[in-house]
Design a protein around this motif. Sequence first.
Motif, PDB file in Angstrom:
ATOM      1  N   LEU A 126       2.626   6.305  -1.505  1.00  0.00           N
ATOM      2  CA  LEU A 126       3.408   5.480  -2.429  1.00  0.00           C
ATOM      3  C   LEU A 126       3.475   6.213  -3.763  1.00  0.00           C
ATOM      4  O   LEU A 126       2.435   6.472  -4.383  1.00  0.00           O
ATOM      5  CB  LEU A 126       2.697   4.133  -2.612  1.00  0.00           C
ATOM      6  CG  LEU A 126       3.505   2.923  -3.081  1.00  0.00           C
ATOM      7  CD1 LEU A 126       4.562   2.562  -2.045  1.00  0.00           C
ATOM      8  CD2 LEU A 126       2.580   1.737  -3.316  1.00  0.00           C
ATOM      9  N   HIS A 127       4.690   6.606  -4.180  1.00  0.00           N
ATOM     10  CA  HIS A 127       4.843   7.225  -5.500  1.00  0.00           C
ATOM     11  C   HIS A 127       6.243   6.971  -6.044  1.00  0.00           C
ATOM     12  O   HIS A 127       7.094   6.372  -5.379  1.00  0.00           O
ATOM     13  CB  HIS A 127       4.501   8.724  -5.479  1.00  0.00           C
ATOM     14  CG  HIS A 127       5.299   9.534  -4.496  1.00  0.00           C
ATOM     15  ND1 HIS A 127       6.663   9.666  -4.577  1.00  0.00           N
ATOM     16  CD2 HIS A 127       4.910  10.259  -3.415  1.00  0.00           C
ATOM     17  CE1 HIS A 127       7.079  10.441  -3.592  1.00  0.00           C
ATOM     18  NE2 HIS A 127       6.040  10.806  -2.860  1.00  0.00           N
ATOM     19  N   GLY A 128       6.488   7.423  -7.267  1.00  0.00           N
ATOM     20  CA  GLY A 128       7.705   7.091  -8.000  1.00  0.00           C
ATOM     21  C   GLY A 128       8.995   7.609  -7.398  1.00  0.00           C
ATOM     22  O   GLY A 128      10.072   7.108  -7.727  1.00  0.00           O
ATOM     23  N   ASP A 129       8.934   8.611  -6.513  1.00  0.00           N
ATOM     24  CA  ASP A 129      10.166   9.170  -5.936  1.00  0.00           C
ATOM     25  C   ASP A 129      10.701   8.351  -4.761  1.00  0.00           C
ATOM     26  O   ASP A 129      11.775   8.642  -4.241  1.00  0.00           O
ATOM     27  CB  ASP A 129       9.923  10.616  -5.467  1.00  0.00           C
ATOM     28  CG  ASP A 129       9.924  11.585  -6.643  1.00  0.00           C
ATOM     29  OD1 ASP A 129      10.224  11.135  -7.766  1.00  0.00           O
ATOM     30  OD2 ASP A 129       9.616  12.771  -6.445  1.00  0.00           O
ATOM     31  N   LEU A 130       9.952   7.331  -4.328  1.00  0.00           N
ATOM     32  CA  LEU A 130      10.403   6.522  -3.193  1.00  0.00           C
ATOM     33  C   LEU A 130      11.435   5.499  -3.655  1.00  0.00           C
ATOM     34  O   LEU A 130      11.336   4.950  -4.753  1.00  0.00           O
ATOM     35  CB  LEU A 130       9.216   5.781  -2.560  1.00  0.00           C
ATOM     36  CG  LEU A 130       8.082   6.608  -1.954  1.00  0.00           C
ATOM     37  CD1 LEU A 130       7.055   5.698  -1.302  1.00  0.00           C
ATOM     38  CD2 LEU A 130       8.601   7.602  -0.929  1.00  0.00           C
ATOM     39  N   SER A 131      12.413   5.234  -2.803  1.00  0.00           N
ATOM     40  CA  SER A 131      13.379   4.165  -3.101  1.00  0.00           C
ATOM     41  C   SER A 131      12.681   2.817  -2.926  1.00  0.00           C
ATOM     42  O   SER A 131      11.599   2.742  -2.317  1.00  0.00           O
ATOM     43  CB  SER A 131      14.574   4.244  -2.151  1.00  0.00           C
ATOM     44  OG  SER A 131      14.152   3.924  -0.824  1.00  0.00           O
ATOM     45  N   GLN A 132      13.299   1.754  -3.430  1.00  0.00           N
ATOM     46  CA  GLN A 132      12.699   0.427  -3.287  1.00  0.00           C
ATOM     47  C   GLN A 132      12.537   0.048  -1.819  1.00  0.00           C
ATOM     48  O   GLN A 132      11.536  -0.542  -1.419  1.00  0.00           O
ATOM     49  CB  GLN A 132      13.558  -0.619  -4.014  1.00  0.00           C
ATOM     50  CG  GLN A 132      12.896  -1.991  -4.141  1.00  0.00           C
ATOM     51  CD  GLN A 132      11.588  -1.941  -4.907  1.00  0.00           C
ATOM     52  OE1 GLN A 132      11.508  -1.342  -5.967  1.00  0.00           O
ATOM     53  NE2 GLN A 132      10.544  -2.548  -4.356  1.00  0.00           N
TER      54      GLN A 132
END
Length: 399
Positions: free
Chosen positions: A151-157
């Motif tokens: 889980l990190h910031g580059d993943l889409s919602q």
Amino acid sequence: GVHIVIGTPGRVLDHIRRGTLQLGQVRMVVLDEADEMLDMGFIDDIEAILRETPEERQTLLFSATFPSEVKRLSGRYMRDPRHVTVNRGEVTVPRIDQICYKVLDRNKLESLCRIVDSEEIQLGIIFCRTKRGVDDLVEALLARGYMADGLHGDLSQAQRDRVMRRFRRNEIELLVATDVAARGLDVDDVTHVVNYDIPQDPESYVHRIGRTGRAYKHGLAITLVTPREYKLLKQIERETKVAMDVREVPSLEDVAERQAEMWRNRVLDVLREGGLGQYRAILGGLVDEHDPIDIASALLKLLSSGDGTRAEGDDYDFGDTGARPGMVRFFVNIGRTARMSPADFVRAISEEAGVPGEAVGRIDMFEKFTFIEVEQDSAPFVYEALRQSRINGTRVNLE
């Protein structure tokens, strides 16, 4: 017609510009994670939003830390603000046991696997410092047969929702995440939090370990610390007023013994629960041909995917360095001209590498260099801690 609107600064501004969100009747504004918001450069957006709201309103700022930007914001947009502090003693709840493992940088993954194998983890969150670190660790854990996802910031919602759905359903046992990605993550059944990369400040540490021990349940926070991070660990201990339980990484024998104990307990639990009728029918014929203990052992082997052990990590082999038996001899490019005494060296080694002073043996000092003997068990930690450090402002060359 809604009572509460929750949004990111950018999306709220977008709606204001399109006229689909009107804030003229707002009575309360809450800015959550104010320090993180300002850290991510949202201050202009936040001020633009606040200008759209009535002056007669209540404003609440929630923040783990209060840097000058947060104070300036409170002074500008709040009237006679009241500062309420939750002290760290209340945040680091006593239901969370805090353990630290001293690990070598080159053996970090192997050490993590041994620790995970010796713990009974139902749901665990592992924290990494970077997005790349999350991806690399997830890949390595999956290759070793663990149920893990990242889980990190580059993943889409949509991707984030999928990962969280799997985590909540226990389809994955280890969630690897960055600090920012885990903000607002709320799962009551997290049994373990592991700091694979030690956090850079005490506030982040408190935030991370608070993900376990929720809803009055017991939690365990594990921190891996390499020799070069030892000072950071001491700082966290000082500021949170908690002395962590420092342990050695389990050996392969320890892991095998612990896993055997866990399997015994699981078998006993199933026996107590009963309801084994249909399984007895399946195994009925086998008992006539094979020893029941052999049958049970075969089933355990199937369930545990083999023998439960993993490959040894790369350990340091310093060879014969001319030291006394059980010791390793190091050359250091610092001598008497650096105004160092043998006692100064012992103190520096103890502080930098986190090894006891008694682990340091004979010290031979010359004008521009020194020979130091260190106990074999402590030598790898001294090597990793000192080889890229500075002593009295001088860059250390350790051989």
